[in-house]
Design a protein around this motif. Structure first.
Motif, short mmCIF file in Angstrom:
data_model
loop_
_atom_site.label_atom_id
_atom_site.label_comp_id
_atom_site.label_asym_id
_atom_site.label_seq_id
_atom_site.Cartn_x
_atom_site.Cartn_y
_atom_site.Cartn_z
N VAL A 175 0.83 -1.20 0.00
CA VAL A 175 0.00 0.00 0.00
C VAL A 175 0.87 1.25 0.00
N ASP A 176 0.34 2.30 -0.60
CA ASP A 176 0.87 3.64 -0.41
C ASP A 176 0.08 4.25 0.73
N LEU A 177 0.77 4.63 1.78
CA LEU A 177 0.11 5.16 2.97
C LEU A 177 0.55 6.60 3.19
N PHE A 178 -0.42 7.47 3.37
CA PHE A 178 -0.17 8.89 3.62
C PHE A 178 -0.87 9.28 4.92
N ALA A 179 -0.20 10.05 5.74
CA ALA A 179 -0.80 10.59 6.95
C ALA A 179 -0.65 12.10 6.90
N HIS A 180 -1.78 12.80 6.95
CA HIS A 180 -1.77 14.26 6.79
C HIS A 180 -2.46 14.93 7.97
N GLU A 181 -1.70 15.64 8.78
CA GLU A 181 -2.29 16.43 9.85
C GLU A 181 -2.81 17.73 9.22
N PHE A 182 -4.04 17.65 8.72
CA PHE A 182 -4.57 18.76 7.93
C PHE A 182 -5.06 19.92 8.79
N LYS A 183 -5.23 19.67 10.08
CA LYS A 183 -5.45 20.76 11.03
C LYS A 183 -4.94 20.29 12.38
N PRO A 184 -4.58 21.22 13.26
CA PRO A 184 -3.96 20.83 14.53
C PRO A 184 -4.78 19.78 15.28
N GLY A 185 -4.12 18.67 15.57
CA GLY A 185 -4.76 17.63 16.37
C GLY A 185 -5.58 16.62 15.60
N ILE A 186 -5.70 16.79 14.26
CA ILE A 186 -6.49 15.85 13.46
C ILE A 186 -5.66 15.39 12.26
N THR A 187 -5.55 14.08 12.11
CA THR A 187 -4.76 13.49 11.02
C THR A 187 -5.67 12.65 10.12
N ARG A 188 -5.52 12.84 8.83
CA ARG A 188 -6.25 12.02 7.87
C ARG A 188 -5.30 11.00 7.24
N PHE A 189 -5.74 9.76 7.19
CA PHE A 189 -4.98 8.70 6.52
C PHE A 189 -5.54 8.50 5.12
N TYR A 190 -4.64 8.35 4.16
CA TYR A 190 -4.97 7.98 2.78
C TYR A 190 -4.27 6.66 2.49
N VAL A 191 -5.01 5.70 1.98
CA VAL A 191 -4.44 4.40 1.62
C VAL A 191 -4.83 4.08 0.18
N ARG A 192 -3.84 3.75 -0.63
CA ARG A 192 -4.10 3.31 -2.00
C ARG A 192 -3.40 1.98 -2.22
N SER A 193 -4.14 1.02 -2.78
CA SER A 193 -3.59 -0.32 -2.98
C SER A 193 -4.17 -0.95 -4.23
N THR A 194 -3.35 -1.67 -4.97
CA THR A 194 -3.88 -2.45 -6.08
C THR A 194 -4.55 -3.70 -5.53
N ILE A 195 -5.57 -4.13 -6.24
CA ILE A 195 -6.34 -5.31 -5.82
C ILE A 195 -6.52 -6.22 -7.03
#
Length: 208
Positions: A175-195
């Motif tokens: 997987v390609d995994l991204f973690a983005h703290e898009f505002k203080p105290g909150i992180t969004r995870f993005y996951v992309r994977s071939t299936i």
């Protein structure tokens, strides 16, 4: 007798011929430039239409976050919110997208259970341009493409081979995994994977 500086009728005719030829050449150049401009415009429009079709094509219905989590092997913590998922079919393979948010403290704890201790997520030092659109874009989930983000973003590619971390042992695919703290105290995870084909949602719940 003509003076030495006078222009003969033949010379005048030749000069007028050259002037006419110059006008013709300029007209041809103008026409070519206009044709090139029209061609470029049409090409841009066709390319834009093709990109739109590719962006909107082949997304499957029924790809819930829970279903996609199971297919990829990324378990979402109970605290995860704003859960989103998508599945795009392709000729050789399908692509799964998964996204969710966590409080940043819980996000750090989650990544520590997923990623080996001797491995670190890296910052996005070479971001893509804002108009970047991968084959399976998070724009389908009304999210920005993580590859374009810089501030607060960390990224990593992980595979299930010998990944024996508490969460990594459930991973089915790379997987390609991204973690983005898009505002203080909150992180969004993005996951992309071939299936692999065949792991798409059931036909009864599929969309076009």
């Amino acid at each position: 007798m003509d003076s030495p500086t006078s222009e003969s009728s033949g010379e005048r005719a030749a000069r007028r011929g050259l002037q006419f030829l110059g006008v013709v050449v300029l007209a041809v150049i103008a026409c070519v430039a206009a044709a090139v401009g029209v061609f470029a415009y049409v090409a841009d429009e066709v390319s834009s239409d093709q990109t739109d079709k590719e962006m909107n094509c082949c997304w499957e219905g029924g790809a819930t976050p829970a279903w996609m989590s199971e297919q990829i092997g990324i378990r979402m913590p109970e605290k995860a919110s704003d859960r989103r998922a998508g599945c795009k079919t392709g000729l050789s393979y399908d692509t799964g997208l998964l996204s969710f948010t966590l409080p940043s403290e819980a996000a750090d704890a989650y990544t520590s259970r997923l990623i080996p201790g001797d491995t670190e997520m890296i910052r996005n030092f070479h971001p893509e341009k804002k108009d970047f659109r991968p084959a399976a874009a998070f724009a389908h989930l009304d999210l920005p493409e993580p590859e374009t983000l810089v501030e607060g973003l960390r990224r990593i590619n992980i595979c299930p081979d010998d990944l024996s971390t508490p969460e990594g042992k459930y991973l089915h695919r790379c997987v390609d995994l991204f973690a983005h703290e898009f505002k203080p105290g909150i992180t969004r995870f993005y996951v992309r994977s071939t299936i692999e084909p065949g792991l798409t949602p059931p036909p009864a719940t599929s969309g076009q």
